[in-house]
Write a protein that holds these residues in place. Sequence first.
Motif, PDB file in Angstrom:
ATOM      1  N   SER A 213      -0.752 -11.766  12.552  1.00  0.00           N
ATOM      2  CA  SER A 213       0.078 -10.381  12.132  1.00  0.00           C
ATOM      3  C   SER A 213       0.859 -10.855  10.836  1.00  0.00           C
ATOM      4  CB  SER A 213       1.059 -10.082  13.312  1.00  0.00           C
ATOM      5  OG  SER A 213       0.280  -9.756  14.450  1.00  0.00           O
ATOM      6  N   LYS A 214       1.427 -12.065  10.775  1.00  0.00           N
ATOM      7  CA  LYS A 214       2.291 -12.324   9.450  1.00  0.00           C
ATOM      8  C   LYS A 214       1.303 -12.434   8.302  1.00  0.00           C
ATOM      9  CE  LYS A 214       5.584 -15.501   7.963  1.00  0.00           C
ATOM     10  NZ  LYS A 214       6.396 -16.594   7.996  1.00  0.00           N
ATOM     11  N   ASP A 215       0.024 -12.714   8.422  1.00  0.00           N
ATOM     12  CA  ASP A 215      -0.637 -12.525   7.185  1.00  0.00           C
ATOM     13  C   ASP A 215      -1.049 -11.279   6.854  1.00  0.00           C
ATOM     14  OD1 ASP A 215      -0.879 -15.481   6.747  1.00  0.00           O
ATOM     15  OD2 ASP A 215      -2.985 -15.576   7.871  1.00  0.00           O
ATOM     16  N   LEU A 216      -1.346 -10.413   7.980  1.00  0.00           N
ATOM     17  CA  LEU A 216      -1.499  -8.900   7.678  1.00  0.00           C
ATOM     18  C   LEU A 216      -0.438  -8.087   7.166  1.00  0.00           C
ATOM     19  CD1 LEU A 216      -3.427  -6.373   8.712  1.00  0.00           C
ATOM     20  CD2 LEU A 216      -2.025  -6.617  10.835  1.00  0.00           C
ATOM     21  N   LEU A 217       0.650  -8.369   7.680  1.00  0.00           N
ATOM     22  CA  LEU A 217       1.904  -7.549   6.986  1.00  0.00           C
ATOM     23  C   LEU A 217       2.186  -8.129   5.487  1.00  0.00           C
ATOM     24  CD1 LEU A 217       4.104  -7.755   9.993  1.00  0.00           C
ATOM     25  CD2 LEU A 217       2.911  -5.700   9.117  1.00  0.00           C
ATOM     26  N   ARG A 218       1.711  -9.482   5.051  1.00  0.00           N
ATOM     27  CA  ARG A 218       2.012  -9.481   4.005  1.00  0.00           C
ATOM     28  C   ARG A 218       1.086  -9.132   3.016  1.00  0.00           C
ATOM     29  NH1 ARG A 218       1.630 -14.871   4.442  1.00  0.00           N
ATOM     30  NH2 ARG A 218       3.656 -15.405   4.727  1.00  0.00           N
ATOM     31  N   GLU A 219      -0.079  -8.896   3.363  1.00  0.00           N
ATOM     32  CA  GLU A 219      -1.342  -7.969   2.881  1.00  0.00           C
ATOM     33  C   GLU A 219      -1.079  -6.585   2.670  1.00  0.00           C
ATOM     34  OE1 GLU A 219      -4.571  -8.226   0.349  1.00  0.00           O
ATOM     35  OE2 GLU A 219      -3.675 -10.126   1.451  1.00  0.00           O
ATOM     36  N   VAL A 220      -0.240  -6.363   3.719  1.00  0.00           N
ATOM     37  CA  VAL A 220      -0.095  -4.865   3.637  1.00  0.00           C
ATOM     38  C   VAL A 220       1.039  -4.532   2.735  1.00  0.00           C
ATOM     39  CG1 VAL A 220       0.884  -2.842   5.157  1.00  0.00           C
ATOM     40  CG2 VAL A 220      -0.966  -4.354   5.951  1.00  0.00           C
ATOM     41  N   GLY A 221       2.121  -5.403   2.448  1.00  0.00           N
ATOM     42  CA  GLY A 221       2.936  -5.222   1.398  1.00  0.00           C
ATOM     43  C   GLY A 221       3.848  -3.971   1.830  1.00  0.00           C
ATOM     44  N   ASN A 222       4.075  -3.226   0.892  1.00  0.00           N
ATOM     45  CA  ASN A 222       4.993  -1.704   0.883  1.00  0.00           C
ATOM     46  C   ASN A 222       3.838  -0.455   1.669  1.00  0.00           C
ATOM     47  OD1 ASN A 222       3.084  -0.969  -1.162  1.00  0.00           O
ATOM     48  ND2 ASN A 222       4.477  -0.902  -2.646  1.00  0.00           N
ATOM     49  N   GLY A 223       2.623  -0.936   1.946  1.00  0.00           N
ATOM     50  CA  GLY A 223       2.013  -0.091   2.633  1.00  0.00           C
ATOM     51  C   GLY A 223       1.338   0.784   1.802  1.00  0.00           C
ATOM     52  N   ALA A 224       0.946   0.713   0.469  1.00  0.00           N
ATOM     53  CA  ALA A 224       0.054   1.463  -0.471  1.00  0.00           C
ATOM     54  C   ALA A 224      -1.251   1.472  -0.009  1.00  0.00           C
ATOM     55  CB  ALA A 224       0.122   0.870  -1.812  1.00  0.00           C
ATOM     56  N   LEU A 225      -1.999   2.648   0.469  1.00  0.00           N
ATOM     57  CA  LEU A 225      -3.158   2.835   0.901  1.00  0.00           C
ATOM     58  C   LEU A 225      -4.265   2.853  -0.082  1.00  0.00           C
ATOM     59  CD1 LEU A 225      -2.321   5.997   3.371  1.00  0.00           C
ATOM     60  CD2 LEU A 225      -2.416   3.419   3.911  1.00  0.00           C
ATOM     61  N   THR A 226      -5.055   1.805   0.061  1.00  0.00           N
ATOM     62  CA  THR A 226      -6.154   1.558  -1.000  1.00  0.00           C
ATOM     63  C   THR A 226      -7.246   1.211  -0.171  1.00  0.00           C
ATOM     64  OG1 THR A 226      -5.766  -0.740  -1.113  1.00  0.00           O
ATOM     65  CG2 THR A 226      -4.252   0.620  -2.682  1.00  0.00           C
ATOM     66  N   PRO A 227      -8.541   1.422  -0.749  1.00  0.00           N
ATOM     67  CA  PRO A 227      -9.827   1.323  -0.013  1.00  0.00           C
ATOM     68  C   PRO A 227      -9.825  -0.453   0.316  1.00  0.00           C
ATOM     69  CG  PRO A 227     -10.254   2.571  -1.959  1.00  0.00           C
ATOM     70  CD  PRO A 227      -8.620   2.344  -1.989  1.00  0.00           C
ATOM     71  N   ALA A 228      -9.358  -1.281  -0.610  1.00  0.00           N
ATOM     72  CA  ALA A 228      -9.155  -2.692  -0.443  1.00  0.00           C
ATOM     73  C   ALA A 228      -8.585  -3.081   0.830  1.00  0.00           C
ATOM     74  CB  ALA A 228      -8.990  -3.317  -1.595  1.00  0.00           C
ATOM     75  N   LEU A 229      -7.329  -2.359   0.999  1.00  0.00           N
ATOM     76  CA  LEU A 229      -6.303  -2.510   2.228  1.00  0.00           C
ATOM     77  C   LEU A 229      -6.924  -2.117   3.528  1.00  0.00           C
ATOM     78  CD1 LEU A 229      -3.744  -3.602   3.345  1.00  0.00           C
ATOM     79  CD2 LEU A 229      -2.665  -1.415   2.829  1.00  0.00           C
ATOM     80  N   ARG A 230      -7.744  -0.915   3.628  1.00  0.00           N
ATOM     81  CA  ARG A 230      -8.455  -0.575   4.555  1.00  0.00           C
ATOM     82  C   ARG A 230      -9.340  -1.594   5.063  1.00  0.00           C
ATOM     83  NH1 ARG A 230     -11.888   5.204   5.346  1.00  0.00           N
ATOM     84  NH2 ARG A 230     -12.857   4.641   7.023  1.00  0.00           N
ATOM     85  N   ARG A 231      -9.964  -1.926   3.962  1.00  0.00           N
ATOM     86  CA  ARG A 231     -11.222  -2.801   4.676  1.00  0.00           C
ATOM     87  C   ARG A 231     -10.544  -4.295   5.082  1.00  0.00           C
ATOM     88  NH1 ARG A 231     -13.476  -0.955  -0.320  1.00  0.00           N
ATOM     89  NH2 ARG A 231     -12.793  -2.701  -1.528  1.00  0.00           N
ATOM     90  N   TYR A 232      -9.410  -4.656   4.547  1.00  0.00           N
ATOM     91  CA  TYR A 232      -8.809  -5.858   4.994  1.00  0.00           C
ATOM     92  C   TYR A 232      -8.380  -5.631   6.622  1.00  0.00           C
ATOM     93  CZ  TYR A 232      -5.451  -9.800   5.547  1.00  0.00           C
ATOM     94  OH  TYR A 232      -4.828 -10.869   5.939  1.00  0.00           O
ATOM     95  N   CYS A 233      -7.857  -4.418   6.812  1.00  0.00           N
ATOM     96  CA  CYS A 233      -7.055  -4.227   8.036  1.00  0.00           C
ATOM     97  C   CYS A 233      -8.374  -4.006   8.874  1.00  0.00           C
ATOM     98  CB  CYS A 233      -6.359  -2.925   7.796  1.00  0.00           C
ATOM     99  SG  CYS A 233      -4.947  -3.219   7.172  1.00  0.00           S
ATOM    100  N   GLU A 234      -9.434  -3.587   8.685  1.00  0.00           N
ATOM    101  CA  GLU A 234     -10.700  -3.301   9.552  1.00  0.00           C
ATOM    102  C   GLU A 234     -11.165  -4.858   9.820  1.00  0.00           C
ATOM    103  OE1 GLU A 234     -12.130   0.870   7.700  1.00  0.00           O
ATOM    104  OE2 GLU A 234     -13.103  -1.185   7.217  1.00  0.00           O
ATOM    105  N   ASN A 235     -11.215  -5.556   8.847  1.00  0.00           N
ATOM    106  CA  ASN A 235     -11.659  -7.105   9.193  1.00  0.00           C
ATOM    107  C   ASN A 235     -10.865  -7.936  10.053  1.00  0.00           C
ATOM    108  OD1 ASN A 235     -14.577  -7.464   7.585  1.00  0.00           O
ATOM    109  ND2 ASN A 235     -13.363  -6.650   6.140  1.00  0.00           N
TER     110      ASN A 235
END
Length: 268
Positions: A213-235
């Motif tokens: 979850s800590k890794d996930l939230l670091r990647e999410v950052g300010n929550g800007a929705l991008t295709p790359a972030l969507r794929r990261y969260c799915e994985n």
Amino acid sequence: MSDFNTLELVTDSRGFATLWLSREAKNNAFNAEMIRELIIALDHVQGDASLRFLVLRGRGKHFSAGADLAWMQQSAELDYHTNLDDARELAELMYNLAKLKIPTLAVVQGAAYGGALGLISCCDMAIGADDAQFCLSEVRIGLAPAVISPFVVKAIGERAARRYALTAERFGGQRAREIGLLAESYPAAELEQQVEQWVANLLQNSPAAMRSSKDLLREVGNGALTPALRRYCENAIARIRVSPEGQEGLRAFLQKRPPSWQAQEPRL
């Protein structure tokens, strides 16, 4: 465990560590030695796979009075390049704490001045006493909160950071909670009890899930929705569902039993 002059690193049998700032006679003010020892201690913590989270505290009356006066006097006599080396060492400490794989909880009492706000801001969570005193005091002595500023801004927001960095106002625990520096503020007499409750709560959680979850939230950052972030969260959810602790947690939930990482209550 403690091989340090300015710190104590204590491992709890329940699976977490407490890192104590331990220059009580100097109000836990930090100098070059403490900064170096903090970096080493965090390396130890990062390399210990048995630890579930880290608690950062200060011995005695104060969390930390900020930079040691004698160390600052020495710094004033150094040239630009030597001061730059000192700044890089402090930055390494702050970035290493912010990027630690396991959750971090700061516990604040008494004074937390200057760079101490950087340590607090680098932690994932912080709690403190209502009568704690916070201050970005650098401008009072002709300096700026340079190295710690990115972390302070993330913790309390740009507007509040501008106010307190430019005015050097002191503020208490309840105000620190209002602006997001502290998650909660408690009467001083209740702080130790509340620390135990936070520890007990964290011990209920899957260690691997907290890291993920800590890794996930670091990647999410300010929550800007991008295709790359969507794929990261799915994985991310797919990976954790098939992980050993993910499987154990789901089975335990369905079987209405505690998961393996929770302490079992003794039977009478």
